[in-house]
Design a protein around this motif. Structure first.
Motif, short mmCIF file in Angstrom:
data_model
loop_
_atom_site.label_atom_id
_atom_site.label_comp_id
_atom_site.label_asym_id
_atom_site.label_seq_id
_atom_site.Cartn_x
_atom_site.Cartn_y
_atom_site.Cartn_z
N SER A 193 -7.39 0.25 -4.62
CA SER A 193 -7.89 1.09 -3.45
C SER A 193 -7.95 0.36 -2.26
O SER A 193 -7.55 0.84 -1.05
CB SER A 193 -9.52 1.60 -3.78
OG SER A 193 -10.17 2.37 -2.54
N LYS A 194 -8.22 -0.98 -2.29
CA LYS A 194 -8.17 -1.73 -1.29
C LYS A 194 -6.61 -1.89 -0.83
O LYS A 194 -6.43 -2.01 0.38
CB LYS A 194 -8.53 -3.26 -1.66
CG LYS A 194 -10.00 -3.24 -1.90
CD LYS A 194 -10.42 -4.75 -2.36
CE LYS A 194 -12.01 -4.64 -2.56
NZ LYS A 194 -12.44 -6.07 -2.95
N GLY B 180 -4.38 0.54 -0.93
CA GLY B 180 -4.27 1.60 -0.17
C GLY B 180 -5.00 1.50 1.15
O GLY B 180 -4.50 1.91 2.33
N ALA B 181 -6.04 0.85 1.14
CA ALA B 181 -6.74 0.85 2.81
C ALA B 181 -5.96 0.05 3.67
O ALA B 181 -5.78 0.06 4.69
CB ALA B 181 -8.23 0.05 2.57
N SER C 274 -3.26 2.07 5.12
CA SER C 274 -3.78 3.05 6.09
C SER C 274 -3.90 2.18 7.40
O SER C 274 -3.94 2.73 8.63
CB SER C 274 -5.14 3.54 5.52
OG SER C 274 -4.92 4.26 4.34
N GLU D 275 -8.84 9.53 -9.60
CA GLU D 275 -9.04 8.77 -8.40
C GLU D 275 -7.52 8.07 -8.25
O GLU D 275 -6.99 7.80 -7.12
CB GLU D 275 -10.07 7.65 -8.50
CG GLU D 275 -10.26 6.68 -7.59
CD GLU D 275 -10.79 7.20 -6.20
OE1 GLU D 275 -10.56 6.42 -5.04
OE2 GLU D 275 -11.24 8.40 -6.26
N LYS E 61 -5.02 10.23 -6.67
CA LYS E 61 -5.50 10.44 -5.28
C LYS E 61 -4.88 9.20 -4.50
O LYS E 61 -4.16 9.36 -3.37
CB LYS E 61 -6.57 10.71 -5.02
CG LYS E 61 -7.16 10.78 -3.43
CD LYS E 61 -8.65 11.12 -3.41
CE LYS E 61 -8.96 10.97 -1.84
NZ LYS E 61 -10.33 11.39 -1.76
N THR E 62 -5.16 8.09 -5.01
CA THR E 62 -5.04 6.60 -4.13
C THR E 62 -3.31 6.50 -4.16
O THR E 62 -2.61 6.01 -3.09
CB THR E 62 -5.68 5.61 -4.74
OG1 THR E 62 -7.08 5.84 -4.52
CG2 THR E 62 -5.50 4.30 -4.12
N LYS E 63 -2.85 6.88 -5.20
CA LYS E 63 -1.52 6.67 -5.33
C LYS E 63 -0.49 7.37 -4.51
O LYS E 63 0.53 7.12 -3.74
CB LYS E 63 -0.81 6.71 -6.70
CG LYS E 63 0.47 6.40 -7.18
CD LYS E 63 0.99 6.63 -8.52
CE LYS E 63 2.55 6.41 -9.08
NZ LYS E 63 2.74 6.55 -10.21
N ASN F 87 -1.82 8.65 -1.63
CA ASN F 87 -1.71 8.19 -0.18
C ASN F 87 -0.94 7.11 0.08
O ASN F 87 -0.28 7.02 1.28
CB ASN F 87 -3.48 7.80 -0.05
CG ASN F 87 -4.19 9.00 -0.13
OD1 ASN F 87 -3.94 10.26 0.12
ND2 ASN F 87 -5.55 8.84 -0.46
N ILE F 88 -0.97 6.10 -0.86
CA ILE F 88 0.07 5.10 -0.77
C ILE F 88 1.50 5.40 -0.38
O ILE F 88 2.16 5.01 0.36
CB ILE F 88 0.00 4.02 -1.69
CG1 ILE F 88 -1.64 3.19 -1.60
CG2 ILE F 88 0.73 2.83 -1.55
CD1 ILE F 88 -1.97 2.23 -2.87
#
Length: 215
Positions: free
Chosen positions: A35-36, A38-39, A42, A123, A126-128, A130-131
């Motif tokens: 998740s980090k 992915g952030a 962003s 989760e 979703k994160t994958k 977005n990345i």
């Protein structure tokens, strides 16, 4: 014998529970790191916003993030596969319990572990996604930036050739101008000489006439 079998069965159930909890903890930590990552995708500046001097380091950073993304995705998928196997083993244990019906506690524990797996899977997906969306966007912008750079380089070569042509053309025009000026000076000189010759001729004629009179 039944007591020993029951003890062994209970021990097997506890072992499966511990395995599930251990894998869930490892998976949770991996998902936090993922998740980090992915952030960071962003919030960091896209490649097209980087100048020429920093484009190399930005490209290297993007490649490093890409490798990290692939590595972490594989590790998480492996842990999820392992957790699925443990949950399936727990389900099999419940199904094979023949002496007594599965207790509500066992069913609740099994359902809780399945819910955790499902939530982690959602989760992760979703994160994958977005990345991957950010990476696809950066790849597209990077391709546009490279096309622009190549066009500028090509245009720069064309501009240099154009400048050489214009300078050569200007040199020719200057040469023609100097030639025209030289011709004009020569013609003016010729006219002056012709005029002077006529003047001197008239003066000579007058002197000859005066000489004849004096004689």
């Amino acid at each position: 014998m039944r007591t020993m079998a029951s003890t062994q069965s209970s021990s097997r159930w506890e072992e499966l529970r511990k395995q599930a909890s251990q894998v869930e903890n490892e998976l949770y930590l991996k998902l936090v790191s993922f998740s980090k990552l992915g952030a960071s995708y962003s919030h960091h500046e896209p490649l097209t916003a980087v100048g020429t001097e920093g484009s190399g380091s930005a490209q290297a950073g993007a490649e490093s993030s890409g490798r990290m993304f692939e590595t972490m995705s594989l590790e998480i998928e492996q842990l999820m596969s392992k957790l699925t196997e443990v949950n399936d083993a727990m389900q099999e244990y419940v199904n094979e319990t023949t002496e007594t019906a599965p207790t509500p506690t066992m069913l609740h524990i099994l359902q809780r572990h399945r819910d955790i797996l499902r939530n982690y899977s959602q989760e992760f997906s979703k994160t994958k996604s977005n990345i991957k969306a950010h990476r696809d966007r950066e790849d597209l912008l990077g391709s546009v930036r490279r096309d622009i750079s190549e066009y500028k380089a090509s245009a720069g070569g064309l501009n240099r050739r154009t400048d050489m042509y214009l300078k050569e053309n200007e040199h020719l025009r200057n040469s023609e101008r100097l030639t025209d000026e030289a011709i004009s000076v020569a013609m003016a000189t010729k006219e002056n000489l012709t005029t002077q010759r006529g003047v001197f001729g008239n003066i000579g004629g007058r002197l000859s006439g005066m000489t004849s009179i004096l004689e």
